[in-house]
Design a protein around this motif. Structure first.
Motif, PDB file in Angstrom:
ATOM      1  N   ASN A   1      37.430   5.352  58.185  1.00  0.00           N
ATOM      2  CA  ASN A   1      37.456   4.053  58.857  1.00  0.00           C
ATOM      3  C   ASN A   1      37.943   2.982  57.885  1.00  0.00           C
ATOM      4  O   ASN A   1      38.280   3.275  56.740  1.00  0.00           O
ATOM      5  CB  ASN A   1      36.070   3.711  59.404  1.00  0.00           C
ATOM      6  CG  ASN A   1      35.030   3.729  58.310  1.00  0.00           C
ATOM      7  OD1 ASN A   1      35.277   3.274  57.193  1.00  0.00           O
ATOM      8  ND2 ASN A   1      33.863   4.266  58.612  1.00  0.00           N
TER       9      ASN A   1
ATOM     10  N   TYR B   1      48.276   9.897  69.497  1.00  0.00           N
ATOM     11  CA  TYR B   1      47.214  10.119  68.520  1.00  0.00           C
ATOM     12  C   TYR B   1      46.858  11.602  68.525  1.00  0.00           C
ATOM     13  O   TYR B   1      46.946  12.263  69.558  1.00  0.00           O
ATOM     14  CB  TYR B   1      45.992   9.240  68.811  1.00  0.00           C
ATOM     15  CG  TYR B   1      45.390   9.396  70.177  1.00  0.00           C
ATOM     16  CD1 TYR B   1      44.326  10.275  70.380  1.00  0.00           C
ATOM     17  CD2 TYR B   1      45.870   8.670  71.259  1.00  0.00           C
ATOM     18  CE1 TYR B   1      43.769  10.413  71.642  1.00  0.00           C
ATOM     19  CE2 TYR B   1      45.322   8.807  72.514  1.00  0.00           C
ATOM     20  CZ  TYR B   1      44.266   9.681  72.705  1.00  0.00           C
ATOM     21  OH  TYR B   1      43.727   9.814  73.942  1.00  0.00           O
TER      22      TYR B   1
ATOM     23  N   ASN C   1      37.799  13.932  66.186  1.00  0.00           N
ATOM     24  CA  ASN C   1      38.127  12.931  67.196  1.00  0.00           C
ATOM     25  C   ASN C   1      37.485  11.583  66.887  1.00  0.00           C
ATOM     26  O   ASN C   1      38.047  10.535  67.189  1.00  0.00           O
ATOM     27  CB  ASN C   1      37.709  13.421  68.585  1.00  0.00           C
ATOM     28  CG  ASN C   1      38.581  14.582  69.045  1.00  0.00           C
ATOM     29  OD1 ASN C   1      39.677  14.800  68.506  1.00  0.00           O
ATOM     30  ND2 ASN C   1      38.105  15.357  70.016  1.00  0.00           N
ATOM     31  N   ARG C   2      36.333  11.623  66.260  1.00  0.00           N
ATOM     32  CA  ARG C   2      35.691  10.365  65.895  1.00  0.00           C
ATOM     33  C   ARG C   2      36.500   9.630  64.823  1.00  0.00           C
ATOM     34  O   ARG C   2      36.667   8.413  64.884  1.00  0.00           O
ATOM     35  CB  ARG C   2      34.266  10.633  65.398  1.00  0.00           C
ATOM     36  CG  ARG C   2      33.437   9.366  65.295  1.00  0.00           C
ATOM     37  CD  ARG C   2      32.021   9.656  64.878  1.00  0.00           C
ATOM     38  NE  ARG C   2      31.972  10.191  63.522  1.00  0.00           N
ATOM     39  CZ  ARG C   2      30.858  10.634  62.929  1.00  0.00           C
ATOM     40  NH1 ARG C   2      29.719  10.627  63.586  1.00  0.00           N
ATOM     41  NH2 ARG C   2      30.905  11.097  61.704  1.00  0.00           N
TER      42      ARG C   2
ATOM     43  N   ARG D   1      44.960  15.171  68.501  1.00  0.00           N
ATOM     44  CA  ARG D   1      43.737  15.775  69.032  1.00  0.00           C
ATOM     45  C   ARG D   1      43.460  17.036  68.217  1.00  0.00           C
ATOM     46  O   ARG D   1      44.369  17.694  67.716  1.00  0.00           O
ATOM     47  CB  ARG D   1      43.860  16.138  70.522  1.00  0.00           C
ATOM     48  CG  ARG D   1      44.249  14.999  71.421  1.00  0.00           C
ATOM     49  CD  ARG D   1      43.466  13.739  71.207  1.00  0.00           C
ATOM     50  NE  ARG D   1      42.120  13.744  71.780  1.00  0.00           N
ATOM     51  CZ  ARG D   1      41.176  12.866  71.473  1.00  0.00           C
ATOM     52  NH1 ARG D   1      41.414  11.944  70.548  1.00  0.00           N
ATOM     53  NH2 ARG D   1      39.997  12.908  72.048  1.00  0.00           N
TER      54      ARG D   1
ATOM     55  N   GLU E   1      48.127  -0.719  69.892  1.00  0.00           N
ATOM     56  CA  GLU E   1      47.665   0.518  70.505  1.00  0.00           C
ATOM     57  C   GLU E   1      48.835   1.454  70.714  1.00  0.00           C
ATOM     58  O   GLU E   1      49.898   1.037  71.166  1.00  0.00           O
ATOM     59  CB  GLU E   1      46.972   0.223  71.835  1.00  0.00           C
ATOM     60  CG  GLU E   1      46.415   1.470  72.479  1.00  0.00           C
ATOM     61  CD  GLU E   1      45.143   1.200  73.298  1.00  0.00           C
ATOM     62  OE1 GLU E   1      44.948   0.041  73.704  1.00  0.00           O
ATOM     63  OE2 GLU E   1      44.386   2.153  73.516  1.00  0.00           O
TER      64      GLU E   1
ATOM     65  N   ARG F   1      41.941   4.118  65.799  1.00  0.00           N
ATOM     66  CA  ARG F   1      42.499   3.513  67.018  1.00  0.00           C
ATOM     67  C   ARG F   1      41.751   2.227  67.363  1.00  0.00           C
ATOM     68  O   ARG F   1      42.353   1.192  67.653  1.00  0.00           O
ATOM     69  CB  ARG F   1      42.400   4.483  68.196  1.00  0.00           C
ATOM     70  CG  ARG F   1      43.196   5.763  68.000  1.00  0.00           C
ATOM     71  CD  ARG F   1      43.196   6.594  69.264  1.00  0.00           C
ATOM     72  NE  ARG F   1      44.007   5.972  70.294  1.00  0.00           N
ATOM     73  CZ  ARG F   1      43.744   6.040  71.594  1.00  0.00           C
ATOM     74  NH1 ARG F   1      42.680   6.674  72.033  1.00  0.00           N
ATOM     75  NH2 ARG F   1      44.548   5.446  72.458  1.00  0.00           N
ATOM     76  N   ALA F   2      40.438   2.295  67.317  1.00  0.00           N
ATOM     77  CA  ALA F   2      39.635   1.129  67.688  1.00  0.00           C
ATOM     78  C   ALA F   2      39.905  -0.027  66.723  1.00  0.00           C
ATOM     79  O   ALA F   2      40.032  -1.181  67.144  1.00  0.00           O
ATOM     80  CB  ALA F   2      38.151   1.494  67.678  1.00  0.00           C
TER      81      ALA F   2
ATOM     82  N   GLU G   1      39.408   8.131  66.499  1.00  0.00           N
ATOM     83  CA  GLU G   1      38.988   7.018  67.347  1.00  0.00           C
ATOM     84  C   GLU G   1      38.657   5.773  66.524  1.00  0.00           C
ATOM     85  O   GLU G   1      38.941   4.647  66.938  1.00  0.00           O
ATOM     86  CB  GLU G   1      37.789   7.454  68.217  1.00  0.00           C
ATOM     87  CG  GLU G   1      37.541   6.584  69.429  1.00  0.00           C
ATOM     88  CD  GLU G   1      38.828   6.134  70.142  1.00  0.00           C
ATOM     89  OE1 GLU G   1      38.999   4.907  70.301  1.00  0.00           O
ATOM     90  OE2 GLU G   1      39.675   6.987  70.508  1.00  0.00           O
ATOM     91  N   CYS G   2      38.094   5.970  65.334  1.00  0.00           N
ATOM     92  CA  CYS G   2      37.786   4.828  64.459  1.00  0.00           C
ATOM     93  C   CYS G   2      39.054   4.051  64.133  1.00  0.00           C
ATOM     94  O   CYS G   2      39.056   2.820  64.143  1.00  0.00           O
ATOM     95  CB  CYS G   2      37.167   5.295  63.148  1.00  0.00           C
ATOM     96  SG  CYS G   2      35.425   5.636  63.264  1.00  0.00           S
TER      97      CYS G   2
END
Ligand code: ADP
Ligand code: MG
Length: 386
Positions: free
Chosen positions: A229, A284, A263-264, A286, A280, A270-271, A267-268
């Motif tokens: 992150n 991404y 995935n987390r 997977r 955005e 991306r967020a 996602e960090c």
């Protein structure tokens, strides 16, 4: 906590013997009884009280008056001291400079070798926050009485060291590991901003792709960062290149929860890009497709997760550390949490104050303007002209 470099030079050899004896005794005793210290150190009883007193005065040990017996335990300061002494005996480091980070589970200092070259010393502090949790679940450690901050912090450092080494050796963008002792890691200093301090990037898409590529490269080499992150990604001041740090929670892609961790991490990022840069992408990675493509691709067939297990950081150690981290989960992700700290309450909380910076690119070589600039922290980024 303040690290004192002068102490590195001015401890007597007898004091050192006693300090080491307290450390050894700590493996089996939370409070090391004085007679045991005498026995391990091999010094006469008479002298030992004075030596212990002088160590206690410098906060290297603490006298504990227990219901059953009196004794001593090693403090953070004592453990720090022993580590830094080991590192300086090996000529890995010579002096201690400013503290640049206070994490929940580490302290970060700038240090230097005898020639004045700057490095980063990371002292792991597991158990500083979560000591209570450990006590509550004491039996998870079974017979291992030393489920202490000392033991867990050392495991975290050993793990981080093992991963940093294989990653660096295989060309991943991580700091160069220099040395490791007890709960400490010595590594290359990266002249960079943490991603979380960066307000603007000229091309968020490019940085985003670089970061996703790193996740994919990790996975194809058998690894997932697990805490990927904006706090653990540094962006080099000069080049804008991202450097990944902080590895104690890395897991293998063979881990039972690998897909969730992968995935987390994705996602960090991306967020963060959505939130900070209003960026955005539909693209991404997977987990499953990454792993499938990886196995068809011959290029990155080395498995760093297997290399780490083979290189001295044992599976069983990973297990112990993972259970600890599982238990204290939440400490990592959230910034503010109710915590009763048992000792050494740190006033200034998380590392640095929020400043904003821009990272350079070929298009914007000029200095970035930051509205929240102040003396303490240089928020501007040197571009090509500096
Ligand atoms: P923690 O486990 O406490 O999160 P990190 O390894 O993430 O510790 O480091 C905390 C902070 O210290 C980072 O966000 C970064 O600002 C700084 N830091 C850590 N390692 C380095 C390094 N090698 N070079 C420069 N700064 C670093
Ligand atoms: Mg971190």
């Amino acid at each position: 906590m303040k690290l004192d470099a002068t102490d590195l030079r001015y401890i007597t050899s007898e004091e050192f013997r006693v300090l080491t004896a307290v450390e050894m005794g700590s493996k089996n005793h939370e409070v090391v009884p004085t007679p045991l210290i005498v026995q391990i150190s091999g010094l006469r009883n008479g002298g030992i009280n004075k030596l212990l007193g002088s160590l206690a005065k410098r906060n290297l040990v603490a006298r504990i008056q227990n219901a059953k017996y009196d004794g001593f335990r090693l403090t953070y300061g004592g453990y720090d001291y022993l580590s830094m002494r080991a590192l300086s005996k090996r000529d890995s480091m010579y002096s201690v400079g400013n503290q640049i980070g206070v994490g929940k589970e580490s302290d970060i200092y700038i240090v230097a070798d005898a020639e004045g070259n700057e490095m980063v010393l990371k002292l792991h502090r597991l158990g500083r926050i979560s000591f209570r949790a450990i006590k509550e679940k004491r039996d998870y450690m079974g017979k291992r009485k030393s489920a202490s901050w000392m033991y867990m912090s050392r495991l975290a450092a050993q793990k981080e060291w093992a991963f940093m080494k294989v990653l660096h050796e295989h060309g991943f963008p991580v700091p160069k590991p220099i040395d490791q002792a007890r709960h400490c890691i010595l590594m290359e200093f990266i002249d960079a901003y943490p991603l979380r301090q960066i307000a603007n990037v000229p091309a968020p898409g490019a940085l985003y792709s670089q970061l996703m590529d790193i996740i994919v490269r990790f996975a194809r080499a058998g690894l997932i960062h697990g805490d990927y992150n904006e706090f653990n990604i540094l962006v080099r001041r000069e080049s804008g290149e991202p450097i990944v740090i902080d590895f104690p929670q890395m897991v293998s892609t063979s881990h039972a929860n690998a897909e969730m961790y992968f995935n987390r991490d994705v996602e960090c990022i991306r967020a963060f890009f959505r939130r900070r840069f209003n960026y955005e992408s539909k693209l991404y990675p997977r987990f499953r497709s990454t792993m499938k493509e990886g196995s068809e691709d011959d290029e990155e067939q080395f498995r760093l997760d297997i290399m780490v297990s083979a290189s001295g950081f044992k599976k069983s150690d990973q297990q112990v550390l993972e259970e600890y981290m599982e238990m204290t989960k939440g400490d990592h992700d959230s910034e503010e949490e109710e915590e009763e700290e048992e000792e050494e309450e740190e006033e200034d909380g998380d590392d640095v104050e929020e400043v904003e910076a821009e990272i350079p690119s070929a298009e914007t070589p000029e200095r970035a303007q930051s509205p929240e600039d102040n003396e303490q922290s240089e928020a501007t980024v040197a571009g090509g002209s500096d």
